[in-house]
Design a protein around this motif. Structure first.
Motif, PDB file in Angstrom:
ATOM      1  N   MET A 179       0.846  -1.195   0.000  1.00  0.00           N
ATOM      2  CA  MET A 179       0.000   0.000   0.000  1.00  0.00           C
ATOM      3  C   MET A 179       0.880   1.243   0.000  1.00  0.00           C
ATOM      4  O   MET A 179       2.088   1.170   0.286  1.00  0.00           O
ATOM      5  CB  MET A 179      -0.926   0.023   1.212  1.00  0.00           C
ATOM      6  N   PHE A 215      -2.186   0.105  -8.914  1.00  0.00           N
ATOM      7  CA  PHE A 215      -2.686   0.208  -7.548  1.00  0.00           C
ATOM      8  C   PHE A 215      -4.053   0.881  -7.584  1.00  0.00           C
ATOM      9  O   PHE A 215      -4.292   1.800  -8.369  1.00  0.00           O
ATOM     10  CB  PHE A 215      -1.736   1.030  -6.672  1.00  0.00           C
ATOM     11  N   GLN A 241      -4.885   7.093  -0.256  1.00  0.00           N
ATOM     12  CA  GLN A 241      -4.447   5.739   0.067  1.00  0.00           C
ATOM     13  C   GLN A 241      -4.616   4.839  -1.161  1.00  0.00           C
ATOM     14  O   GLN A 241      -5.701   4.746  -1.722  1.00  0.00           O
ATOM     15  CB  GLN A 241      -5.242   5.161   1.241  1.00  0.00           C
ATOM     16  N   GLN A 243      -3.798   0.838  -2.778  1.00  0.00           N
ATOM     17  CA  GLN A 243      -3.512  -0.549  -2.408  1.00  0.00           C
ATOM     18  C   GLN A 243      -3.250  -1.382  -3.653  1.00  0.00           C
ATOM     19  O   GLN A 243      -3.816  -1.131  -4.730  1.00  0.00           O
ATOM     20  CB  GLN A 243      -4.666  -1.140  -1.599  1.00  0.00           C
TER      21      GLN A 243
END
Length: 265
Positions: A179, A215, A241, A243
């Motif tokens: 992440m 991502f 964010q 991941q």
């Protein structure tokens, strides 16, 4: 005997170590019986240990899931050793405070930890990189007004204790994951798309970078504005964010030495 200042700390196999810490525990069981005189007796229990190593630099020596014998000293020859597995590595880039790039290793024990003596010194040339001038790109476009970046790769570690482990917790390696969290100063640029995968490239040196391919943007945190600014003494920031998309999205994280998670076949 004397207080130790840490100027001769070292970890075998790692260079430019800023700090290392371990935590040893023995989870003894509480027992009360007819003949313990109304007191709690403690006996047996599982022994375990974990630790963290902080190094200056940008290219990890160990990746999540790697195993090695940890040997760390506090004064050149007094310290601990034991087999361990890497649970996570984290790259920290702090543009706002202009802190040198750091890699953090989280490790977990795979059996006994010994408090022992062994002479270890770090004779390598220091690798200390300032973040000033290093670019961070999102989908091949430089991303402006980034205050900090944290990239973390992990390996889950299922554990067991058996009659063959002498009361120590041992661990196996499980799934890999990754992440990234970007902290950005509030600005007029458009936010990244929430309906597609993204590629992040973080420059750590000329012609060297961490590449996060495919991502997903999974969270936009604390996006908004506040007034008056004077009461807080600082401008607003928000966090993005991301991941790992995994094999279904052909996602991977590639390090400056071209190793990858997941590994290339």
């Amino acid at each position: 005997m004397a207080v130790i200042g840490g100027t001769k700390l070292a970890v075998e196999g790692l260079a430019t170590v800023a700090s290392w810490k371990i935590t040893w525990t023995e989870d003894k069981l509480s027992v009360v019986a007819s003949n313990t005189k109304q007191t709690v007796a403690r006996i047996c229990g599982v022994r375990d240990w974990e630790g963290q190593i902080v190094c200056y630099g940008h290219t990890p020596v160990y990746l999540p899931g790697d195993t090695f014998e940890f040997c760390g000293v506090v004064d050149g020859n007094r310290g601990v050793k034991g087999d361990c597995v890497v649970a996570a590595i984290t790259l920290l880039v702090d543009y706002a405070n202009v802190v040198p790039l750091r890699i953090v290793y989280d490790i977990a024990g795979k059996g006994p930890l010994q408090f022992t003596t062994k002479e270890i010194t770090d004779t390598a040339t220091p690798t200390i990189i300032c973040p000033t001038g290093l670019t961070l790109s999102l989908n091949n476009t430089p991303l402006d007004y980034v205050a900090s970046c944290m990239i973390r790769a992990t390996c889950s570690l299922p554990s067991y204790v058996a009659n063959t482990t002498s009361g120590w917790r041992c661990r196996l390696t499980g799934p890999l994951d990754a992440m990234a969290v970007l902290t950005v100063w509030l600005n007029s640029s458009a936010l990244p798309s929430t309906s597609q995968t993204h590629t992040i490239q973080l420059q750590v040196e000329q012609n060297k970078a961490w590449t996060l391919q495919n991502f997903y943007l999974t969270a936009i945190q604390e996006y908004g504005a506040s007034l008056p600014i004077g009461e807080r003494g600082e401008l607003d920031q928000y966090r993005l964010q991301f991941q790992l998309g995994g094999t279904l999205a052909d996602g991977y994280i590639q390090f400056p030495d071209n190793r990858r998670i997941p590994p290339q076949e």
